[in-house]
Design a protein around this motif. Structure first.
Motif, mmCIF file in Angstrom:
data_model
loop_
_atom_site.group_PDB
_atom_site.id
_atom_site.type_symbol
_atom_site.label_atom_id
_atom_site.label_comp_id
_atom_site.label_asym_id
_atom_site.label_seq_id
_atom_site.Cartn_x
_atom_site.Cartn_y
_atom_site.Cartn_z
ATOM 1 N N UNK A 188 -28.832 73.122 0.675
ATOM 2 C CA UNK A 188 -29.887 72.429 1.178
ATOM 3 C C UNK A 188 -29.511 71.018 1.659
ATOM 4 N N UNK A 189 -28.211 70.534 0.990
ATOM 5 C CA UNK A 189 -27.681 69.208 1.653
ATOM 6 C C UNK A 189 -27.010 69.297 2.853
ATOM 7 N N UNK A 190 -26.789 70.482 3.273
ATOM 8 C CA UNK A 190 -26.547 70.405 4.860
ATOM 9 C C UNK A 190 -27.624 69.828 5.603
ATOM 10 N N UNK A 191 -28.803 70.045 5.339
ATOM 11 C CA UNK A 191 -30.048 69.605 6.011
ATOM 12 C C UNK A 191 -30.245 68.171 6.449
ATOM 13 N N UNK A 229 -22.566 72.613 9.508
ATOM 14 C CA UNK A 229 -22.348 71.574 8.696
ATOM 15 C C UNK A 229 -23.110 71.773 7.287
ATOM 16 N N UNK A 230 -22.320 71.425 6.407
ATOM 17 C CA UNK A 230 -22.566 71.273 5.030
ATOM 18 C C UNK A 230 -21.716 70.092 4.344
ATOM 19 N N UNK A 286 -16.904 74.478 15.289
ATOM 20 C CA UNK A 286 -16.111 73.902 14.161
ATOM 21 C C UNK A 286 -17.005 73.888 13.082
ATOM 22 N N UNK A 287 -16.687 73.880 11.831
ATOM 23 C CA UNK A 287 -17.164 73.336 10.861
ATOM 24 C C UNK A 287 -16.955 71.913 10.104
#
Length: 170
Positions: free
Chosen positions: A57-60, A117-118, A143-144
Motif C-alpha cells: 500500500x505504501x507504494x501508492x 515503485x515501492x 526500473x524498480x
C-alpha cells in the motif's frame, strides 16, 4: 538531503522479530516529502516511462506523484481480492510470510515501458512478483525504485535482472 532522520524503527511490527521502517515522519514533513519525491524522479532522468506501478500500500504514496511528473499512467498492484475488475495474480514469499498480488488484466499494454515503485526493498519477493505481473501483460520493466533497501535481506539479488534505484540503505 539526508532522509535517514525521517525514518523511524518500529520493533516487532508486524510480527515479533521484525523491525519495521516507518516512513510516516518523512511523509508529514513537507520539505522531506518534496525532496524525496524529487530524488525519486531524478532516478528516472532521460527514461521513457508509460506507466508507473505502485505497490500496495505504501507504494501508492509516491507512484502517482511520479506518474504525474512523468506524464505517465498510474497502475495499482494490490493484495488479492482488492481490485474490482478482471485480474491476474502472482504469489511470493516475504520476510514474514506469503502473499498474493493482483493487477487488472488491462492495466499494462504490450510494449509499455514500466517503472515499478515501492517503499521498501526487503527480500525482493514483492517487487519480483510485480515485475512478473508487468511482464505477463507484455510490459517492460525499465526500473524498480524504492525509498529504502534492507540490504541484509538480499532482495537486490532477487531483482538482479532489473535496474533498481534506492534512496536509503540499511
Amino acid at each position: 538531503m539526508d532522509f535517514a532522520p525521517y525514518i523511524r524503527d518500529i520493533e516487532d511490527f508486524p510480527k515479533p522479530g521484525v523491525v519495521f521502517k516507518d516512513i510516516t515522519p518523512l511523509l508529514k514533513d513537507p520539505i522531506a516529502l518534496q525532496k524525496a519525491s524529487e530524488a525519486l524522479l531524478d532516478f528516472t532522468a532521460n527514461m521513457q516511462i508509460d506507466k508507473v506501478v505502485g505497490v500496495d500500500s505504501r507504494g501508492f504514496i509516491f507512484a502517482p506523484m511520479l506518474a504525474e511528473k512523468l506524464g505517465a499512467g498510474f497502475v495499482t498492484v494490490r493484495k488479492s481480492g482488492k481490485l474490482p475488475y478482471h485480474t491476474i495474480s502472482e504469489s511470493y514469499n516475504l520476510e514474514y510470510g506469503t502473499e498474493t498480488l493482483e493487477i487488472h488484466s488491462d492495466a499494462i499494454e504490450k510494449g509499455d515501458k514500466v517503472l515499478v515503485h515501492d517503499d521498501v526493498l526487503a527480500t525482493g519477493g514483492t517487487a519480483q512478483a510485480v515485475c512478473k505481473l508487468v511482464e505477463k501483460l507484455g510490459g517492460e520493466v525499465v526500473q524498480c525504485n524504492f525509498l529504502i533497501e534492507l540490504t541484509f535481506l538480499k532482495g537486490a539479488e532477487i531483482l538482479k535482472d532489473y535496474p533498481k534505484k534506492v534512496l536509503l540503505q540499511y
